[in-house]
Design an enzyme around this catalytic site. Structure first.
Site, PDB file in Angstrom:
ATOM      1  N   CYS A  18      14.659   0.136 -21.941  1.00 52.79           N
ATOM      2  CA  CYS A  18      15.560   0.917 -21.107  1.00 52.79           C
ATOM      3  C   CYS A  18      15.909   2.217 -21.825  1.00 52.79           C
ATOM      4  O   CYS A  18      16.095   2.249 -23.042  1.00 52.79           O
ATOM      5  CB  CYS A  18      16.798   0.115 -20.718  1.00 52.79           C
ATOM      6  SG  CYS A  18      18.184   0.250 -21.830  1.00 52.79           S
ATOM      7  N   GLU A  19      15.956   3.271 -21.036  1.00 55.66           N
ATOM      8  CA  GLU A  19      16.198   4.574 -21.643  1.00 55.66           C
ATOM      9  C   GLU A  19      17.668   4.773 -22.010  1.00 55.66           C
ATOM     10  O   GLU A  19      18.010   5.745 -22.666  1.00 55.66           O
ATOM     11  CB  GLU A  19      15.700   5.692 -20.727  1.00 55.66           C
ATOM     12  CG  GLU A  19      16.469   5.865 -19.442  1.00 55.66           C
ATOM     13  CD  GLU A  19      15.890   6.991 -18.586  1.00 55.66           C
ATOM     14  OE1 GLU A  19      14.678   7.195 -18.599  1.00 55.66           O
ATOM     15  OE2 GLU A  19      16.684   7.655 -17.899  1.00 55.66           O
ATOM     16  N   HIS A  20      18.541   3.887 -21.577  1.00 53.32           N
ATOM     17  CA  HIS A  20      19.963   4.034 -21.892  1.00 53.32           C
ATOM     18  C   HIS A  20      20.331   3.419 -23.233  1.00 53.32           C
ATOM     19  O   HIS A  20      21.208   3.903 -23.924  1.00 53.32           O
ATOM     20  CB  HIS A  20      20.818   3.411 -20.785  1.00 53.32           C
ATOM     21  CG  HIS A  20      20.582   4.042 -19.453  1.00 53.32           C
ATOM     22  ND1 HIS A  20      20.502   3.319 -18.279  1.00 53.32           N
ATOM     23  CD2 HIS A  20      20.382   5.333 -19.121  1.00 53.32           C
ATOM     24  CE1 HIS A  20      20.273   4.152 -17.275  1.00 53.32           C
ATOM     25  NE2 HIS A  20      20.189   5.375 -17.762  1.00 53.32           N
ATOM     26  N   HIS A  21      19.679   2.291 -23.574  1.00 55.56           N
ATOM     27  CA  HIS A  21      20.016   1.595 -24.819  1.00 55.56           C
ATOM     28  C   HIS A  21      18.813   1.401 -25.732  1.00 55.56           C
ATOM     29  O   HIS A  21      18.942   0.836 -26.815  1.00 55.56           O
ATOM     30  CB  HIS A  21      20.619   0.221 -24.510  1.00 55.56           C
ATOM     31  CG  HIS A  21      21.836   0.285 -23.640  1.00 55.56           C
ATOM     32  ND1 HIS A  21      21.791   0.185 -22.270  1.00 55.56           N
ATOM     33  CD2 HIS A  21      23.143   0.465 -23.960  1.00 55.56           C
ATOM     34  CE1 HIS A  21      23.009   0.290 -21.763  1.00 55.56           C
ATOM     35  NE2 HIS A  21      23.847   0.464 -22.766  1.00 55.56           N
TER      36      HIS A  21
ATOM     37  N   GLN B 176      14.512   0.841 -14.472  1.00 53.80           N
ATOM     38  CA  GLN B 176      13.646  -0.010 -13.646  1.00 53.80           C
ATOM     39  C   GLN B 176      13.354   0.588 -12.268  1.00 53.80           C
ATOM     40  O   GLN B 176      12.240   0.515 -11.767  1.00 53.80           O
ATOM     41  CB  GLN B 176      14.270  -1.409 -13.509  1.00 53.80           C
ATOM     42  CG  GLN B 176      13.323  -2.384 -12.799  1.00 53.80           C
ATOM     43  CD  GLN B 176      13.880  -3.789 -12.735  1.00 53.80           C
ATOM     44  OE1 GLN B 176      14.539  -4.246 -13.665  1.00 53.80           O
ATOM     45  NE2 GLN B 176      13.617  -4.482 -11.639  1.00 53.80           N
TER      46      GLN B 176
ATOM     47  N   HIS C 250      16.955  -7.354 -18.490  1.00 51.91           N
ATOM     48  CA  HIS C 250      17.311  -6.231 -19.358  1.00 51.91           C
ATOM     49  C   HIS C 250      18.089  -6.750 -20.556  1.00 51.91           C
ATOM     50  O   HIS C 250      19.184  -7.285 -20.398  1.00 51.91           O
ATOM     51  CB  HIS C 250      18.175  -5.217 -18.581  1.00 51.91           C
ATOM     52  CG  HIS C 250      17.411  -4.522 -17.495  1.00 51.91           C
ATOM     53  ND1 HIS C 250      17.308  -3.158 -17.430  1.00 51.91           N
ATOM     54  CD2 HIS C 250      16.700  -5.009 -16.461  1.00 51.91           C
ATOM     55  CE1 HIS C 250      16.569  -2.825 -16.384  1.00 51.91           C
ATOM     56  NE2 HIS C 250      16.192  -3.933 -15.777  1.00 51.91           N
TER      57      HIS C 250
ATOM     58  N   CYS D  33      19.616  -5.179 -22.739  1.00 50.08           N
ATOM     59  CA  CYS D  33      20.886  -4.476 -22.973  1.00 50.08           C
ATOM     60  C   CYS D  33      22.012  -5.183 -22.228  1.00 50.08           C
ATOM     61  O   CYS D  33      23.186  -4.996 -22.526  1.00 50.08           O
ATOM     62  CB  CYS D  33      20.797  -3.007 -22.567  1.00 50.08           C
ATOM     63  SG  CYS D  33      20.339  -2.734 -20.859  1.00 50.08           S
TER      64      CYS D  33
HETATM   65 ZN   LIG Z   1      20.141  -0.470 -20.954  1.00 50.36          ZN
END
Ligand SMILES: [Zn+2]
Length: 200
Positions: free
Chosen positions: A89-92, A130, A158, A160
């Protein structure tokens, strides 16, 4: 100013700098990067990154360019289901692990099924959201094969969400992108969902 921004975006750090960044994260987590067990860790992480993020070097369009037209008039749905993938995931920067199901209604050409899996893998081996990955897979197949319709369903966990934050294990996220006949024709969509075992 605009120039410096551009330079920052285009400059790829050296491997040494990447390894140094891993050392910084180890330190920040409370570790001693000089301890024996961690000595080679920055090197290993950089090598793992080359594998996990190899999708930036691959061109998914190229996999779909080789098509077959001699299919004896076959014009029914083609479905590849349970294509396992690992993404991040590009956030975490945490793993997203799941499966993708891809279906399309060929117009006059079909593609080797392993190529559909390669398309999924190429987009997965990048930092992702996603929803975005689901749309990228569907749009890529539509743009190159020009089929009568495309359906993509992605079902993934996910990390995260399961290993931090709200700690909900066993929760998977399902996203879908339906194009052409898969979007317009309820029967086509339903046939696809039945084939992948998602028609509830
Ligand atoms: Zn994430």
């Amino acid at each position: 100013m605009a120039d410096s921004k551009k330079t920052r975006k285009e400059r790829r750090p050296s491997r040494n700098e990447a390894e140094q960044a891993v050392r910084t994260l180890l330190l920040w987590a409370g570790e001693d990067p000089a301890r024996e067990g961690l000595l080679d860790t920055p090197k290993r992480v950089a090598t793992a990154y080359e594998d996990w993020f190899s999708g930036y070097k691959a061109d998914p369009v190229s996999f779909l360019k080789r098509t077959f037209e001699e299919v004896e008039g076959y014009d029914e749905m083609i479905v590849l289901r349970d294509i396992s993938f690992e993404s991040h995931c590009e956030h975490h920067m945490a793993p997203i692990i799941g499966v993708a199901h891809v279906g399309y209604l060929p117009s006059n050409k079909v593609v080797g099924i392993s190529k559909l899996a390669r398309v999924v893998e190429t987009f997965a081996r990048r930092f992702q959201v996603q929803e975005k990955m689901t749309a990228q897979i569907a749009n890529c197949i539509e743009d190159v094969l020009k089929p009568r319709g495309v359906g993509v369903v992605v079902d993934a966990v996910h990390q995260c969400m399961t290993t931090r934050g709200i700690h909900k294990s066993g929760v998977s996220m399902v996203t879908s992108q339906m194009l052409g006949a898969f979007r317009k024709d309820a029967r086509t969509r339903s046939e696809f969902l039945t084939m992948i075992g998602k028609n509830l």
